[in-house]
Design an enzyme around this catalytic site. Sequence first.
Site, PDB file in Angstrom:
ATOM      1  N   ILE A 231      71.325-153.452  11.468  1.00  0.00           N
ATOM      2  CA  ILE A 231      71.251-154.548  11.099  1.00  0.00           C
ATOM      3  C   ILE A 231      72.032-154.541   9.974  1.00  0.00           C
ATOM      4  O   ILE A 231      71.828-153.904   9.245  1.00  0.00           O
ATOM      5  CB  ILE A 231      69.383-155.056  10.945  1.00  0.00           C
ATOM      6  N   ASP A 232      73.376-155.763   9.892  1.00  0.00           N
ATOM      7  CA  ASP A 232      73.905-155.380   8.356  1.00  0.00           C
ATOM      8  C   ASP A 232      72.895-156.446   7.437  1.00  0.00           C
ATOM      9  O   ASP A 232      73.663-156.542   6.970  1.00  0.00           O
ATOM     10  CB  ASP A 232      75.433-156.166   8.717  1.00  0.00           C
ATOM     11  N   THR A 233      72.867-157.880   8.079  1.00  0.00           N
ATOM     12  CA  THR A 233      72.507-158.543   7.019  1.00  0.00           C
ATOM     13  C   THR A 233      71.099-159.398   7.141  1.00  0.00           C
ATOM     14  O   THR A 233      70.988-159.869   8.790  1.00  0.00           O
ATOM     15  CB  THR A 233      73.574-159.949   7.641  1.00  0.00           C
TER      16      THR A 233
ATOM     17  N   GLN B 154      73.367-156.327   3.942  1.00  0.00           N
ATOM     18  CA  GLN B 154      73.681-157.415   2.900  1.00  0.00           C
ATOM     19  C   GLN B 154      72.482-158.287   2.581  1.00  0.00           C
ATOM     20  O   GLN B 154      71.684-158.553   4.011  1.00  0.00           O
ATOM     21  CB  GLN B 154      74.633-158.088   3.349  1.00  0.00           C
TER      22      GLN B 154
ATOM     23  N   ARG C  53      74.941-158.546  14.929  1.00  0.00           N
ATOM     24  CA  ARG C  53      73.808-158.459  13.677  1.00  0.00           C
ATOM     25  C   ARG C  53      73.298-158.491  12.487  1.00  0.00           C
ATOM     26  O   ARG C  53      73.468-157.875  11.465  1.00  0.00           O
ATOM     27  CB  ARG C  53      75.128-157.378  12.783  1.00  0.00           C
TER      28      ARG C  53
END
Lengths: 364, 364
Positions: A86-88, A120, A304
Amino acid sequence: MFVRAQVDYAHRAASSFASGGCGVRKLSAVPVFPRHQELLQNTRSPLGSRLAPARLQATSTSEMRESVRVSPMLLEEPVPAILEDIDTLVLDCDGVLWQGEDLIEGSKEALIKLREAGKQLLFVTNNSSKSRAMYVEKFRKLGIHAEKEEIIGASYAAAAWLKNQNFDKKVFSIGDVGVSLELEELGIEVASAEGAEGGPGCNVDQFKELKVDEDIGAVVVGCDQAFDYRKLCYASVAIQQGAAFVATNADSADSIGGRLMPGAGAMVEAIAAAAATRPTLVAGKPSPWLLQLLRTEFGVDFSRACVVGDRLDTDIQMGVDAGAKLNVLTLSGVSTWADVEAVQEAGEGAVPHVAVPTLSYLVG
Amino acid sequence: MFVRAQVDYAHRAASSFASGGCGVRKLSAVPVFPRHQELLQNTRSPLGSRLAPARLQATSTSEMRESVRVSPMLLEEPVPAILEDIDTLVLDCDGVLWQGEDLIEGSKEALIKLREAGKQLLFVTNNSSKSRAMYVEKFRKLGIHAEKEEIIGASYAAAAWLKNQNFDKKVFSIGDVGVSLELEELGIEVASAEGAEGGPGCNVDQFKELKVDEDIGAVVVGCDQAFDYRKLCYASVAIQQGAAFVATNADSADSIGGRLMPGAGAMVEAIAAAAATRPTLVAGKPSPWLLQLLRTEFGVDFSRACVVGDRLDTDIQMGVDAGAKLNVLTLSGVSTWADVEAVQEAGEGAVPHVAVPTLSYLVG
C-alpha cells in the site's frame, strides 16, 4: 453484488491465523476478545436492524483464495504486514480518527507510524461542517498533524464540482460555516438569503410572501445544526425556481456517544421531499465525482491504496467502486460487524476486506 | 396497476358529451376552456416531472364501457347527475375547498347544494395543523358550515390509533398545536420535552448531553412550522430509545400560491433518515387505518361513496384502495391533469374516474 478482488492479504492473514500467529477470524458469529466487546456492540446499525449472521461457504485458505467473493475478516490483533503493498491510505475521520471531539484510542500513534513508514495519507471526510483550514486546526488541537493539502472534505468536493461546471451564479448554503468557506475560497458567491432566517417559523402567509433571490443557481446542503423550517422553505423554493440541488453528502447520521446524531442526509431528505426532486449531485463518498477528484487532483492509484472508514454505505462503497487494493472497516464508528454479516448475507452492498476494532490494528 | 371498476357514470357522461350535452373529454392532450387554463397549468406536479401524455386505446363509448381500465375524464362543464348513486362524499379540504386561507371559487355553494341534496359529507384532511374543533372554526370563518363530527384530520387519526393500541405512555409531538390537542382530547399525555426546545441548534456536546424522557412511548410527526434541528435530534433519540414513530401523514408538500410549501412528509423523511427507521404508522390518507376508521366509526359504504381530493397519491389512492364508487380529482390543488396522464401512461399509481377544475363542477 459481491466484490471481485485479489485477496493476497487475506491469504497471508488467514495463513498466519491458522499457524497460530496474528489473530484473525473469518466471517462467522465468533466470540471476540473481551476488550473489543464494547466497541463491537456499542455501535448502531445504519441499516436499521441486525440481521442473522452470514453463512460463508469457504472454509479453507485455498477456498478463500479461489473465491471471487470477498470474505471479510475480523482482525483481533494488529497485522502490520497488511499494508506492505500500500502506498496511499484514504482515511475517513469521524469514527476512524475521532468521535466528535474525542480521539479514538491509538489513532494518533497509528498516524505517526504510517507517516514514518512513508505512506501517503489523505483524509477524506463527508463531514461538511468544517473547511479544510478548520480541519487542520481540529487535527492540531487533538495533537495530530495534517496538511490542508491532505484533506478533502465534502464541502470542498461540492465547491470543486460547481467550479468545474463553470458555475457563475450565487449559492444558497444550508450547512455549517465549512460549506460557505470552501465556496468562497473557490470564488463562488454565497447568497445572504434574506428571508431564510430571522423568524421562528414560516406560516402560509409568510410562505406566500417569501421571495427567493432569482440569482441563486444552486442550493448546497450539508449538515446544518441550525436547520429549520424557514430554511427548508427557502431551499425548496430556490430549487423549484431552477437552482441545482447539491448535497455535500448523504450520510444520514453519525454515531455520537452510542447514539445516532442527525447528519446531512436528514436535511437532504427533507428538502428532496419538499421540492419533490432528488439531488443533482451528492458530492461526498461514494460519488464518482469524489473518486475523479482523488484520482486526478490527488494522484491516487487505487490499485496500491487502502480505504479506511467506519461506514459500509459510504467509505467501503467508495473503496469497492474504486477497486481499491484494501478496504478496511473500523468498528469504532457507525457500521458494526453484524452489518458486515448482514450485507454479506443479503448479497447486496459493499463488503470490506477486513474489519478492525480501531485504526491502530492496521499498524500494530 | 390499473384499476378495475364499474364506470356507469363514465358511460353516462361520455354519452352526454357525444350528444352535445355536458362537456366532457376523455384522456388526451386536449385544449381546455380558457378560464380553466390557469388552474390546469398553475399546479405543480408531486411526481417531480411532467411526462408525455397518455395514449388511450379506447375511442368509443362502448370500448370505454368494456375496458377494465379506468379511463379518466376531464369534465369541462358541470355534470350534476354524476352524483345520482352517491350517498356520501369524502372530501379533502386543502386544494378542494380552499388553498391556504382562500376559498376556492364555488366550493361554498357546492357544499350547500350537496347538503340540500341530502348527501352525507365527511371532511377528511391530511393537514395535521388543526384539531377538529379548530377546523370547525376555520370553516365558519370562511363562511361554510361543518360539524366537528364530520371532520377527520390526520392528527385525530393518529391519536385514535394510539388509543386503539391502549397506549399509556407519553407522546413527543412534532407538529402544530392540532396534534397535541387531538392527543389530549383522547386522554393521551403530551410530553413537555425539555431539551427539545430553547436553543438555536444542537452541537455535538449538546447532543451528548441530550436526555430524552424514557417515558415517551411514541413520537407523532405532523407538519411543524417551527421544526428545527434540535427537535429532529430529540425525536430521533426518542425513536432510538424505542418510541413508536407515528406520522400523521406523508404529504411532502402543499400547493400554496403556485409553489410547493413543505408538508409533514418532509419532516417525516428527515426523522426517518436520522433514526434509520421508517414510520411505524402513517395515519392519514391513504392508510388502511384511516379506511378502517371511516368504515367503522363513520359508517361509510364506499360502494355508494365519492372520494374527492387534489392529490393522486393520497386522496385518489385512498378512493382506489377503498373501491369507492367514484373518485374525483380536483385540479385546484397539487396534482395536475398531466400527472393523471403520466400515471395512466406508466401503469402505476392511482387514477381517478374524473378530473374537474373545481369541486363545483360536480354539482353545477
